[in-house]
Design a protein around this motif. Structure first.
Motif, PDB file in Angstrom:
ATOM      1  N   LEU A  47      -4.888  74.332  85.099  1.00  0.00           N
ATOM      2  CA  LEU A  47      -5.300  75.638  84.569  1.00  0.00           C
ATOM      3  C   LEU A  47      -6.665  75.446  83.930  1.00  0.00           C
ATOM      4  N   ARG A  48      -7.687  76.062  84.526  1.00  0.00           N
ATOM      5  CA  ARG A  48      -9.038  75.831  84.021  1.00  0.00           C
ATOM      6  C   ARG A  48      -9.777  77.164  83.899  1.00  0.00           C
ATOM      7  N   ASN A  49     -10.331  77.379  82.718  1.00  0.00           N
ATOM      8  CA  ASN A  49     -11.189  78.549  82.455  1.00  0.00           C
ATOM      9  C   ASN A  49     -10.459  79.875  82.671  1.00  0.00           C
ATOM     10  N   ILE A  50      -9.232  79.937  82.215  1.00  0.00           N
ATOM     11  CA  ILE A  50      -8.481  81.193  82.310  1.00  0.00           C
ATOM     12  C   ILE A  50      -7.664  81.392  81.042  1.00  0.00           C
ATOM     13  N   GLY A  51      -7.797  82.583  80.459  1.00  0.00           N
ATOM     14  CA  GLY A  51      -7.049  82.911  79.248  1.00  0.00           C
ATOM     15  C   GLY A  51      -7.309  81.907  78.140  1.00  0.00           C
ATOM     16  N   GLN A  52      -6.211  81.362  77.568  1.00  0.00           N
ATOM     17  CA  GLN A  52      -6.316  80.369  76.493  1.00  0.00           C
ATOM     18  C   GLN A  52      -6.457  78.942  77.017  1.00  0.00           C
ATOM     19  N   PHE A  53      -6.468  78.801  78.335  1.00  0.00           N
ATOM     20  CA  PHE A  53      -6.487  77.456  78.923  1.00  0.00           C
ATOM     21  C   PHE A  53      -7.907  77.076  79.322  1.00  0.00           C
ATOM     22  N   ASP A  54      -8.399  76.015  78.669  1.00  0.00           N
ATOM     23  CA  ASP A  54      -9.756  75.542  78.952  1.00  0.00           C
ATOM     24  C   ASP A  54      -9.740  74.661  80.200  1.00  0.00           C
TER      25      ASP A  54
END
Length: 764
Positions: free
Chosen positions: A9-16
């Motif tokens: 999970l990258r660069n979406i919502g709270q996920f860096d």
């Protein structure tokens, strides 16, 4: 097929940039716990986007401040499913997601039900097969709309001036007519006649015209006449004598012979009227008498008559009358030619007058010469005959022309008759229609009409296909909608909802099909769209609306023939649900979990997830949590058991462990746990006399008071044991011992009281 991992999970919502999920497997039944705002809905949205392939759902959750676009890797069926560069490598159509997006799309936005909700619910009810049938209908509907747009364009291309009063369909339907020009001419004339009825009534027909002829044969006979009884010698002598007299000599002698006759009557013999000399012995007088006989007078009379009639019949007045007749005929033709076809009057009256005059003069000259010498045989000269022939040719042409005009008089009579009783409006309409026929089949217009008719034919084919598709959809809906209503009401009953749905049906409209239903409360039907009075917005609570949405979701899955292949994702189903519906929700989710390929449940409620966890097969369940990591979130293992056990369970386990092995580090906690263990036991065993907030000392006093009475609670031994246990436990609580934190603890003593407490709370 299941989703085994959330690998990246990258660069979406709270996920860096989170790859911890690669080490956290998702089982057939997976629970994911997170506090609100940590990223549960982001995970649900990722799976919703993977189902539809819609990249906008991901783009809308691009991590704030991140320079690079979202990058997601899921492991599904052992293969990676990647979202990168704004697109998924493959879609996951077998995923079904219940979340706020489902509610907002299919049920309501806040308290409002809009057209889009009913349309989406319609597709939800139909399922995959029904959606395919409905898509066929909508595809045909859209094609028909495009046909209509194209028809409007092609209709506008057909000049309105060409169509006249006809609409485009009537205009294009006009058949070609090979005689259209003739009919238009006739109709135009009929209309003109109707508009000029009074003038037509007073306009005369064509008059006949006669022109005098020159009878060359008769003229030649007359010019050649002589006196048969006159001897040739006598005639020659008289002729010689008359020629000697000069011009007018014959007339002078003829007159003299008449006077001799008068004088002879007076003298009984022939005498000269001038000298009275006796002429009886003169041979010449006898010749004169033979020459100027009655036959001679008859001949001269005939010549004079012909000369006079020729002068009159072929004179100036006759020619003037001819010219007037031609002028009148021309004027008459100019009037009538607007109403019928007439011969053209192309007459050169001047030329005819010249030819006529030439012939006349030639004839008169010969006649006059003959009159001067009646006994001299003559004939029409070549010049005279040529002049007569020229005149006769022109005369014949004129007579034929006039005859042609006169022959049109019956047609003129018809025109007069029609004009007298004609309806101008009807004739004008007839003419306009004929002109429209001509315009319709002009090459340029014909091409435009053909294009319009071709488009119309294509539309008719599409409409027929739509009717067929609509019939198939209607037949399908006749079965699916009643079944859906039954299923959803069954779920509403299981969820302990105080309402039901009624009249679940499909509605066709121009914008497409949509679902319609009413909410049934206390057997009263409540409209979902009413503006005033009871309606969806003011009769259902937030919990009711969420229950309805969950029932919609479960009912739609119930109707899905491919349920066993589904990955079901449920995000926070307990949001706004009342507590009395939590158990039934858990039960229905457990029942559903056994029928699908995989169930993933996300929630901020640990008790809810724990309730699901405890009923799941340990061999096929997994759990993870979304935890805070810096300013973002990450994925981690969740020890569900620790969050599932109660404080009573923890205290009981603490005491059990101490009995097994003493631990100075926990001995004070163990001592403090004894009184709460007993309090929990009393609340369960004696709820009527030990309600929440009751102290054990007060309960002991009640037990003491009721010893040996019908209302006895504990026997004497148990009452005494309770007192002993309470006295020891109170040493470690602030409300009964001010020095509770420093009270001395003896391991042997504590162990004894721990065993006694557990035994006391296990009593029947």
């Amino acid at each position: 097929m299941t989703c085994e991992r959330i690998a990246l999970l990258r660069n979406i919502g709270q996920f860096d940039s989170v790859n911890a999920g690669a080490q956290l497997p998702l089982s057939r039944f997976s629970v994911i716990y997170a506090e609100n705002g940590r990223g549960k809905t982001t995970l649900a949205t990722i799976l919703r986007s993977a189902k539809s392939g819609d990249p906008q759902l991901i783009s809308d959750r691009h991590r704030l401040g991140a320079q690079h676009p979202p990058h997601i890797v899921l492991t599904v069926g052992g293969a990676p499913v990647v979202f990168q560069n704004g697109a998924w490598t493959s879609a996951l159509p077998h995923v079904e997601v219940f979340d706020d997006g489902f509610v907002a799309a299919n049920v309501c936005s806040g308290i409002e039900i809009e057209t889009a909700h009913r349309k989406n619910l319609h597709e939800l009810i139909l399922g995959a097969q029904g959606v395919t049938l409905n898509s066929d209908v909508q595809r045909h509907v859209e094609s028909i709309e495009q046909h209509n747009r194209d028809l409007r364009i092609k209709e506008a291309a057909i000049p309105a001036a060409a169509r006249g009063a006809l609409d485009v369909d009537s205009f294009c339907a006009l058949a070609a007519d090979p005689d259209i020009e003739t009919k238009i001419t006739a109709a135009d004339r009929n209309l003109a006649a109707a508009r000029s009825a009074d003038a037509i009534n007073h306009q005369p027909e064509f008059l006949t015209l006669t022109l005098p002829t020159f009878d060359a044969a008769s003229l030649n006979l007359l010019l050649a006449r002589q006196l048969a009884e006159l001897e040739a010698d006598a005639a020659a002598r008289v002729s010689t004598h008359l020629q000697a007299l000069g011009v007018g000599g014959e007339a002078w002698v003829s007159d003299g012979m008449a006077r001799i006759a008068d004088a002879s009557e007076a003298h009984d013999h022939e005498v000269c009227p001038f000298c009275a000399q006796n002429l009886e012995g003169s041979n010449l007088i006898q010749h004169y008498q033979a020459y100027f006989s009655a036959a001679y007078q008859e001949l001269k009379g005939a010549l004079n008559a012909i000369e006079q009639s020729t002068s009159i019949n072929h004179g100036g007045e006759a020619q003037a009358a001819f010219e007037r007749a031609i002028r009148v005929a021309s004027q008459n033709r100019e009037f009538w030619r607007a109403f019928l076809d007439l011969p053209t009057i192309d007459v050169d009256t001047a030329a005819i007058a010249r030819a006529w005059t030439a012939a006349r003069d030639a004839v008169l000259a010969l006649l006059r010469a003959k009159i001067a010498s009646p006994l001299e045989p003559m004939s029409l000269s070549t010049i005279a005959l040529a002049a007569i022939d020229t005149y006769e040719q022109q005369r014949s042409a004129v007579i034929a022309l006039i005859a042609g005009l006169v022959a049109c008089n019956p047609q003129i009579a018809v025109v007069k008759e029609r004009a007298a009783g004609a309806d101008v409006a009807t004739l004008a309409a007839d003419l306009a229609k004929l002109q429209s026929v001509r315009q319709r089949h002009e090459p340029a217009t014909a091409q435009l009409c053909d294009e319009y008719l071709d488009e119309k034919a294509l539309k008719a084919v599409t409409e027929a296909a739509r009717v067929t598709a609509r019939a198939a959809l209607d037949q399908y809906r006749q079965n699916i909608f009643p079944a859906y209503q039954l299923a959803i009401n069954e779920y509403l009953q299981r969820f302990n909802a105080g309402f039901r749905l009624d009249a679940v049906s499909s509605v066709n409209n121009r914008g497409g099909s949509s679902a319609s239903y009413a909410v049934l409360i206390n057997n009263v039907s409540v409209s979902i769209t009413a503006n005033d009075g009871p309606s969806f917005r003011n009769t259902l609570s937030a919990g009711d609306r969420n229950t309805l949405a969950l029932a919609f979701f479960f009912a739609s899955l119930e109707q899905d023939p491919n349920l066993a292949q589904k990955i079901v994702v449920i995000d926070d189903p307990m949001t706004s649900l009342d507590e009395h519906r939590s158990l039934t929700t858990v039960q229905e989710m457990r029942r559903l979990e056994a029928r699908v390929a995989q169930m993933i449940v996300l929630s901020h409620s640990k008790p809810f997830l724990c309730a699901l966890w405890e009923g799941a097969d340990p061999a096929t369940r997994s759990a993870m949590r979304i935890s805070r990591q810096g300013t973002g979130s990450t994925l981690a293992t969740w020890d569900v058991r620790q969050d599932c056990i109660t404080e009573h369970d923890r205290r009981h386990e603490l005491v059990e462990r101490y009995l097994q092995a003493s631990d100075p580090a926990t001995e004070r906690s163990v001592a403090a746990a004894l009184r709460p263990i007993m309090e929990a036991f009393m609340r369960v065993s004696y709820p009527g006399v030990f309600p929440p907030g009751t102290m054990l000392g007060h309960f002991h006093n009640i037990c003491q008071q009721r010893l040996n009475t019908p209302n006895q609670l504990l026997n004497t031994a148990d009452t005494a044991e309770l007192r002993a246990l309470l006295d020891y436990a109170n040493r470690f609580h602030h409300d009964t011992n001010a020095a509770w934190e420093t009270a001395a603890i003896n391991d042997q003593e504590l162990t004894g009281y721990c065993g006694r407490t557990l035994r006391f709370t296990k009593r029947a």
